[in-house]
Design a protein around this motif. Structure first.
Motif, PDB file in Angstrom:
ATOM      1  N   ARG A  52     -18.912  81.390  11.485  1.00 31.92           N
ATOM      2  CA  ARG A  52     -19.137  81.359  10.035  1.00 31.92           C
ATOM      3  C   ARG A  52     -20.526  81.922   9.771  1.00 31.92           C
ATOM      4  N   MET A  53     -20.574  83.000   8.998  1.00 33.75           N
ATOM      5  CA  MET A  53     -21.832  83.650   8.653  1.00 33.75           C
ATOM      6  C   MET A  53     -22.140  83.300   7.196  1.00 33.75           C
ATOM      7  N   ILE A  54     -23.396  82.962   6.950  1.00 33.52           N
ATOM      8  CA  ILE A  54     -23.834  82.556   5.620  1.00 33.52           C
ATOM      9  C   ILE A  54     -25.056  83.384   5.241  1.00 33.52           C
ATOM     10  N   GLU A  55     -25.061  83.927   4.032  1.00 31.41           N
ATOM     11  CA  GLU A  55     -26.213  84.658   3.507  1.00 31.41           C
ATOM     12  C   GLU A  55     -26.862  83.801   2.427  1.00 31.41           C
ATOM     13  N   ILE A  56     -28.177  83.672   2.516  1.00 30.89           N
ATOM     14  CA  ILE A  56     -28.899  82.860   1.542  1.00 30.89           C
ATOM     15  C   ILE A  56     -30.169  83.563   1.088  1.00 30.89           C
ATOM     16  N   ASP A  57     -30.690  83.091  -0.010  1.00 31.38           N
ATOM     17  CA  ASP A  57     -32.038  83.418  -0.458  1.00 31.38           C
ATOM     18  C   ASP A  57     -32.744  82.074  -0.520  1.00 31.38           C
ATOM     19  N   GLY A  58     -33.564  81.789   0.471  1.00 26.92           N
ATOM     20  CA  GLY A  58     -34.222  80.488   0.532  1.00 26.92           C
ATOM     21  C   GLY A  58     -34.510  80.111   1.969  1.00 26.92           C
ATOM     22  N   THR A  59     -34.425  78.813   2.254  1.00 26.54           N
ATOM     23  CA  THR A  59     -34.794  78.318   3.581  1.00 26.54           C
ATOM     24  C   THR A  59     -33.594  77.744   4.321  1.00 26.54           C
ATOM     25  N   LEU A  60     -33.663  77.795   5.640  1.00 25.28           N
ATOM     26  CA  LEU A  60     -32.617  77.197   6.463  1.00 25.28           C
ATOM     27  C   LEU A  60     -32.536  75.692   6.212  1.00 25.28           C
ATOM     28  N   ASP A  61     -33.673  75.034   6.121  1.00 24.41           N
ATOM     29  CA  ASP A  61     -33.668  73.590   5.850  1.00 24.41           C
ATOM     30  C   ASP A  61     -33.016  73.291   4.504  1.00 24.41           C
ATOM     31  N   GLY A  62     -33.309  74.121   3.492  1.00 25.51           N
ATOM     32  CA  GLY A  62     -32.686  73.928   2.183  1.00 25.51           C
ATOM     33  C   GLY A  62     -31.187  74.114   2.248  1.00 25.51           C
ATOM     34  N   LEU A  63     -30.740  75.111   3.019  1.00 23.49           N
ATOM     35  CA  LEU A  63     -29.304  75.348   3.192  1.00 23.49           C
ATOM     36  C   LEU A  63     -28.628  74.161   3.861  1.00 23.49           C
ATOM     37  N   ILE A  64     -29.201  73.707   4.965  1.00 25.03           N
ATOM     38  CA  ILE A  64     -28.601  72.592   5.702  1.00 25.03           C
ATOM     39  C   ILE A  64     -28.549  71.343   4.834  1.00 25.03           C
ATOM     40  N   GLU A  65     -29.633  71.042   4.164  1.00 25.83           N
ATOM     41  CA  GLU A  65     -29.665  69.859   3.297  1.00 25.83           C
ATOM     42  C   GLU A  65     -28.608  69.968   2.201  1.00 25.83           C
ATOM     43  N   HIS A  66     -28.521  71.125   1.593  1.00 22.43           N
ATOM     44  CA  HIS A  66     -27.556  71.350   0.512  1.00 22.43           C
ATOM     45  C   HIS A  66     -26.117  71.202   1.017  1.00 22.43           C
ATOM     46  N   LEU A  67     -25.775  71.901   2.099  1.00 21.08           N
ATOM     47  CA  LEU A  67     -24.400  71.843   2.602  1.00 21.08           C
ATOM     48  C   LEU A  67     -24.044  70.462   3.132  1.00 21.08           C
ATOM     49  N   SER A  68     -25.032  69.749   3.659  1.00 21.68           N
ATOM     50  CA  SER A  68     -24.753  68.411   4.194  1.00 21.68           C
ATOM     51  C   SER A  68     -24.393  67.415   3.099  1.00 21.68           C
ATOM     52  N   GLN A  69     -24.703  67.748   1.847  1.00 20.10           N
ATOM     53  CA  GLN A  69     -24.429  66.822   0.742  1.00 20.10           C
ATOM     54  C   GLN A  69     -23.393  67.343  -0.244  1.00 20.10           C
ATOM     55  N   ASP A  70     -22.930  68.578  -0.058  1.00 23.25           N
ATOM     56  CA  ASP A  70     -21.970  69.172  -0.984  1.00 23.25           C
ATOM     57  C   ASP A  70     -20.584  68.562  -0.747  1.00 23.25           C
ATOM     58  N   ALA A  71     -19.962  68.058  -1.804  1.00 21.34           N
ATOM     59  CA  ALA A  71     -18.669  67.375  -1.679  1.00 21.34           C
ATOM     60  C   ALA A  71     -17.578  68.284  -1.126  1.00 21.34           C
ATOM     61  N   SER A  72     -17.549  69.533  -1.540  1.00 23.59           N
ATOM     62  CA  SER A  72     -16.534  70.463  -1.046  1.00 23.59           C
ATOM     63  C   SER A  72     -16.696  70.707   0.453  1.00 23.59           C
ATOM     64  N   ILE A  73     -17.920  70.877   0.898  1.00 26.84           N
ATOM     65  CA  ILE A  73     -18.180  71.117   2.321  1.00 26.84           C
ATOM     66  C   ILE A  73     -17.865  69.859   3.128  1.00 26.84           C
ATOM     67  N   GLN A  74     -18.252  68.703   2.625  1.00 27.89           N
ATOM     68  CA  GLN A  74     -17.922  67.457   3.328  1.00 27.89           C
ATOM     69  C   GLN A  74     -16.414  67.326   3.506  1.00 27.89           C
ATOM     70  N   ASP A  75     -15.653  67.670   2.469  1.00 30.60           N
ATOM     71  CA  ASP A  75     -14.196  67.569   2.540  1.00 30.60           C
ATOM     72  C   ASP A  75     -13.623  68.545   3.562  1.00 30.60           C
ATOM     73  N   VAL A  76     -14.015  69.821   3.496  1.00 30.93           N
ATOM     74  CA  VAL A  76     -13.440  70.805   4.421  1.00 30.93           C
ATOM     75  C   VAL A  76     -13.866  70.510   5.857  1.00 30.93           C
ATOM     76  N   GLU A  77     -15.081  70.049   6.064  1.00 24.12           N
ATOM     77  CA  GLU A  77     -15.523  69.730   7.416  1.00 24.12           C
ATOM     78  C   GLU A  77     -14.766  68.531   7.980  1.00 24.12           C
ATOM     79  N   ARG A  78     -14.500  67.536   7.151  1.00 28.04           N
ATOM     80  CA  ARG A  78     -13.722  66.377   7.597  1.00 28.04           C
ATOM     81  C   ARG A  78     -12.323  66.821   7.993  1.00 28.04           C
ATOM     82  N   ARG A  79     -11.699  67.680   7.185  1.00 28.23           N
ATOM     83  CA  ARG A  79     -10.356  68.168   7.475  1.00 28.23           C
ATOM     84  C   ARG A  79     -10.348  69.096   8.694  1.00 28.23           C
TER      85      ARG A  79
END
Length: 127
Positions: A52-79
């Motif tokens: 999985r490749m991800i393009e961002i404008d910002g920081t890796l820490d910001g990306l990880i923090e954001h994705l770790s709390q996003d409801a859609s990502i939590q759902d797909v990762e659980r599944r």
């Protein structure tokens, strides 16, 4: 813009289900609390190996923090977790589990090459 990639493996015979899941989940929110923006992403699969490749404008820490709390990502990762090989399973449906997984699955960036933009190419041709 920065690019990051993570990799993990799925059990043999589950590739079609994983493909459908990764093509159909609701995208995450595009803006993180720290200002990091998700610009795009791609998923590649071959013989049970997922990248999985991800393009961002910002920081890796910001990306990880954001994705770790996003409801859609939590759902797909659980599944998704039910399809992973045992060594790659994780508790990515919790913020701490998602952070740990992302750091463990993060691939080393080796190089990025791009064609010059048209203006730069034209300036280089005339000198």
């Amino acid at each position: 813009m920065q690019r990051y990639a993570i990799t993990f493996r799925v059990r043999p015979g589950t590739e079609e289900a994983v493909k459908e899941l990764l093509m159909s989940y609701r995208p995450p929110k595009l803006h993180a609390a720290d200002g990091t923006r998700l610009l795009g992403g791609s998923v590649f699969m071959k013989d049970g190996q997922i990248v999985r490749m991800i393009e961002i404008d910002g920081t890796l820490d910001g990306l990880i923090e954001h994705l770790s709390q996003d409801a859609s990502i939590q759902d797909v990762e659980r599944r998704l977790d039910e399809y992973l090989v045992e060594e790659d399973r994780r508790a990515a449906d919790t913020p701490d589990g998602a952070r740990a997984f992302f750091r463990r699955a993060l691939m080393e960036h080796v190089t990025t090459r791009r064609a010059p933009d048209r203006a730069a190419a034209a300036d280089g041709a005339s000198s």
